[in-house]
Write a protein that holds these residues in place. Structure first.
Motif, PDB file in Angstrom:
ATOM      1  N   GLU A  67    -125.118  -2.956  24.963  1.00  0.00           N
ATOM      2  CA  GLU A  67    -124.169  -2.247  24.094  1.00  0.00           C
ATOM      3  C   GLU A  67    -124.880  -1.347  23.086  1.00  0.00           C
ATOM      4  N   GLY A  68    -126.209  -1.452  22.994  1.00  0.00           N
ATOM      5  CA  GLY A  68    -126.963  -0.663  22.021  1.00  0.00           C
ATOM      6  C   GLY A  68    -127.316  -1.482  20.803  1.00  0.00           C
ATOM      7  N   ALA A  69    -127.899  -0.817  19.815  1.00  0.00           N
ATOM      8  CA  ALA A  69    -128.375  -1.484  18.601  1.00  0.00           C
ATOM      9  C   ALA A  69    -127.596  -0.947  17.410  1.00  0.00           C
ATOM     10  N   PRO A  70    -126.891  -1.807  16.690  1.00  0.00           N
ATOM     11  CA  PRO A  70    -126.138  -1.316  15.532  1.00  0.00           C
ATOM     12  C   PRO A  70    -127.063  -0.683  14.499  1.00  0.00           C
ATOM     13  N   SER A  71    -126.579   0.356  13.850  1.00  0.00           N
ATOM     14  CA  SER A  71    -127.351   1.034  12.811  1.00  0.00           C
ATOM     15  C   SER A  71    -126.888   0.541  11.437  1.00  0.00           C
ATOM     16  N   ARG A  72    -127.506   1.133  10.407  1.00  0.00           N
ATOM     17  CA  ARG A  72    -127.000   0.900   9.045  1.00  0.00           C
ATOM     18  C   ARG A  72    -125.871   1.859   8.697  1.00  0.00           C
ATOM     19  N   SER A  73    -125.654   2.839   9.539  1.00  0.00           N
ATOM     20  CA  SER A  73    -124.835   3.991   9.132  1.00  0.00           C
ATOM     21  C   SER A  73    -123.443   4.031   9.754  1.00  0.00           C
ATOM     22  N   GLY A  74    -123.052   2.960  10.454  1.00  0.00           N
ATOM     23  CA  GLY A  74    -121.786   3.020  11.184  1.00  0.00           C
ATOM     24  C   GLY A  74    -120.580   2.472  10.436  1.00  0.00           C
ATOM     25  N   MET A  75    -120.782   2.008   9.203  1.00  0.00           N
ATOM     26  CA  MET A  75    -119.684   1.416   8.430  1.00  0.00           C
ATOM     27  C   MET A  75    -118.615   2.466   8.130  1.00  0.00           C
ATOM     28  N   LYS A  76    -117.314   2.064   8.230  1.00  0.00           N
ATOM     29  CA  LYS A  76    -116.193   2.978   7.962  1.00  0.00           C
ATOM     30  C   LYS A  76    -115.368   2.445   6.783  1.00  0.00           C
ATOM     31  N   PRO A  77    -114.734   3.351   6.032  1.00  0.00           N
ATOM     32  CA  PRO A  77    -113.825   2.889   4.976  1.00  0.00           C
ATOM     33  C   PRO A  77    -112.795   1.928   5.569  1.00  0.00           C
ATOM     34  N   GLY A  78    -112.555   0.843   4.874  1.00  0.00           N
ATOM     35  CA  GLY A  78    -111.645  -0.184   5.371  1.00  0.00           C
ATOM     36  C   GLY A  78    -112.358  -1.350   6.016  1.00  0.00           C
ATOM     37  N   ASP A  79    -113.640  -1.165   6.403  1.00  0.00           N
ATOM     38  CA  ASP A  79    -114.401  -2.266   7.017  1.00  0.00           C
ATOM     39  C   ASP A  79    -114.598  -3.394   6.009  1.00  0.00           C
ATOM     40  N   ARG A  80    -114.708  -4.588   6.565  1.00  0.00           N
ATOM     41  CA  ARG A  80    -115.061  -5.735   5.747  1.00  0.00           C
ATOM     42  C   ARG A  80    -116.584  -5.895   5.801  1.00  0.00           C
ATOM     43  N   LEU A  81    -117.162  -6.326   4.670  1.00  0.00           N
ATOM     44  CA  LEU A  81    -118.609  -6.548   4.573  1.00  0.00           C
ATOM     45  C   LEU A  81    -118.862  -8.053   4.563  1.00  0.00           C
ATOM     46  N   GLY A  88    -115.060   1.457   1.162  1.00  0.00           N
ATOM     47  CA  GLY A  88    -114.000   2.402   0.833  1.00  0.00           C
ATOM     48  C   GLY A  88    -114.553   3.819   0.861  1.00  0.00           C
ATOM     49  N   VAL A  89    -113.705   4.756   0.525  1.00  0.00           N
ATOM     50  CA  VAL A  89    -114.126   6.151   0.447  1.00  0.00           C
ATOM     51  C   VAL A  89    -114.964   6.328  -0.827  1.00  0.00           C
ATOM     52  N   GLY A  90    -116.006   7.103  -0.730  1.00  0.00           N
ATOM     53  CA  GLY A  90    -116.843   7.345  -1.912  1.00  0.00           C
ATOM     54  C   GLY A  90    -118.278   7.069  -1.584  1.00  0.00           C
ATOM     55  N   GLU A  91    -119.039   6.670  -2.612  1.00  0.00           N
ATOM     56  CA  GLU A  91    -120.463   6.405  -2.383  1.00  0.00           C
ATOM     57  C   GLU A  91    -120.936   5.298  -3.298  1.00  0.00           C
TER      58      GLU A  91
END
Lengths: 310, 310
Positions: free
Chosen positions: B134-148, B286-289
């Motif tokens: 399936e590949g290797a997850p990155s650090r950069s794939g998180m989307k607003p609304g995701d749970r951490l 969420g949206v933002g930084e």
């Protein structure tokens, strides 16, 4: 525990066949060829060496290991020590960029750590390559009766180091051989299917030939008078026994040393000629162990120091 | 040129997608996952640390990077500096043997160099792994609304370091978390297909979460009161805001921090439960930084130091 004892202990750990007993230029895991070489200030490079040249050498010495296995490099990982000299680090990065572009090679990752100012600089590089479908030649495949060959000329880099140290008059060819070694990647890939054993000459022709003899369980007879020397070297050093012994024990050549069935001689010559690279037969393998050096019909006593031990 | 400037310069060189902008735990080249981490005496380990534990840590920190990419390790290459202390080197080799056996991992090769006595010890390790199909997850794939989420508990290793320094009463659990970190390889492989982003917590939960937020272009809201703390930590430190801030900025946890669609919550819980490993939701994207830390309903001012910068 000396360095030799420590490496012997690591050999006891590295029992997987892919490690090749820690006695080859690189590990070979399936079609992957993997090597990690370090260079340390004051050991592998001079404290006043240009940082661009240090970066070049770090990459080149690792690519030379891949060349010796006939592998195609696919990327490198860098281990870098920041010692607090910003100009030095910037110049190193410039040099890294240059050498990686030269070989079309991606920097894949690595790590950067701060070390105390004044500590000797120490860098590591991991180079990853793909082996040919035919596999990767080892150091241990030489058979009695094989012919021993070397690519290019031997001793330029050693003379270049002597020039850097002010011991002899300088010329550009030898200085460049020392500061910008050229890994023989194309030649290694072309030769690999035709050789029985191959390695790079990094620590000195004699010590590296001795290593091949030991790994293969053969005796090598090496013809000192056949070792190819460059015009640039002969311009600063006369062609006498001492020059030849100095050239073959100096290290940093990064040429390929390989053994092949004498019947493969024609294809080896044609392969090298197509790449416009010289290859020269310098000896042969026999039954026995170790290395015998002859000059014409005379046996030459081995020098105490066959190469660069580190 | 600071370390940050130097790394920025390397990023300009490392433009191949496999390098992931030098902003991930590892490089991903086809199905290969590659990482090289160094550890330096006085920076990453204490001068009086047991050499067996230093060897363990060197391997574990690299395997933790592979775990974060869901990769299966296939071998390591060692870069070792011999500083002239034979007993230390022998004990390091013993520790290396132990940790490689524990993870069934071959030592493939590497290099050993002598360095002057008195220079800080510095070691590098390259770990090579295979990614899931399936590949290797990155650090950069998180989307607003995701749970951490985070695995295990946070802060044991930081407390273990404080115990080593004599700052607090010692207990075995926290000391072991510091000296023998456990890379979460099995969990990482099991979770990888279900996450959108994953990394290991090596420098401190807050700084590592901030890195994920930056890489993903999201804002993370992290619930400090939800961060899982062990009974062993709570036995030596009361459950107050300062303890939680210390735990989340201490580093060396080597747990997995990952983001997933809230709908994946059930499969994530079931996956972790099957391995008998705790996973805990600690926030959301969420949206933002950047990162916002809350404790109950209260926003908590970010400490000056979010983690271990080196």
């Amino acid at each position: 525990m000396t360095e030799a004892d420590f490496i012997a202990r690591l050999r006891g750990i590295a029992t997987d066949p892919a490690a090749r007993g820690l006695a080859d230029d690189a590990a070979v895991l399936g079609d992957l060829v993997l090597t990690h070489d370090m260079i340390v200030e004051g050991v592998h490079f001079l404290p006043d060496e240009r940082p661009q040249d240090v970066a070049w050498k770090l990459v080149a010495v690792n690519l030379s290991d891949l060349a010796a296995k006939g592998a195609t490099p696919v990327g490198v990982l860098l281990g870098y020590s920041l010692a607090g000299d910003a100009a030095w680090d910037a110049a190193f990065a410039d040099g890294l960029d240059i050498v990686l572009r030269r070989y079309g090679l991606p920097l894949l990752g690595g790590d950067t750590v701060g070390v105390p100012a004044g500590a000797p600089r120490s860098f590591g590089l991991t180079a990853i390559g793909r082996a040919l479908a035919e596999g990767a030649p080892s150091r241990s495949g030489m058979k009695p009766g094989d012919r021993l060959w070397v690519s290019g000329t031997i001793g330029n880099a050693g003379a270049g180091l002597a020039m850097r140290l002010g011991e002899i008059d300088a010329n550009e060819t030898c200085l460049a051989a020392y500061s910008r070694p050229q890994p023989q990647l194309t030649l290694g890939q072309a030769l690999a299917p035709h050789v029985r054993a191959m390695m790079d000459v990094s620590d000195g022709l004699l010590i590296d030939a001795q290593r091949m003899a030991t790994a293969s369980g053969c005796r090598i007879t090496l013809r000192l008078d056949a070792v190819p020397l460059s015009a640039a070297l002969l311009a600063v050093r006369p062609d006498v026994l001492d020059t030849r012994l100095a050239a073959t024990t100096a290290g940093d050549d990064y040429q390929l040393l390989f053994a092949a069935d004498p019947d493969a001689g024609a294809v080896i010559r044609a392969t090298a000629e197509a790449l416009n690279i010289a290859v020269t037969p310098i000896g042969h393998a026999g039954v026995g162990e170790g290395i015998v050096v002859i000059d014409g019909a005379q046996r030459v006593a081995l020098p105490d120091r066959l190469g660069f031990m580190h």
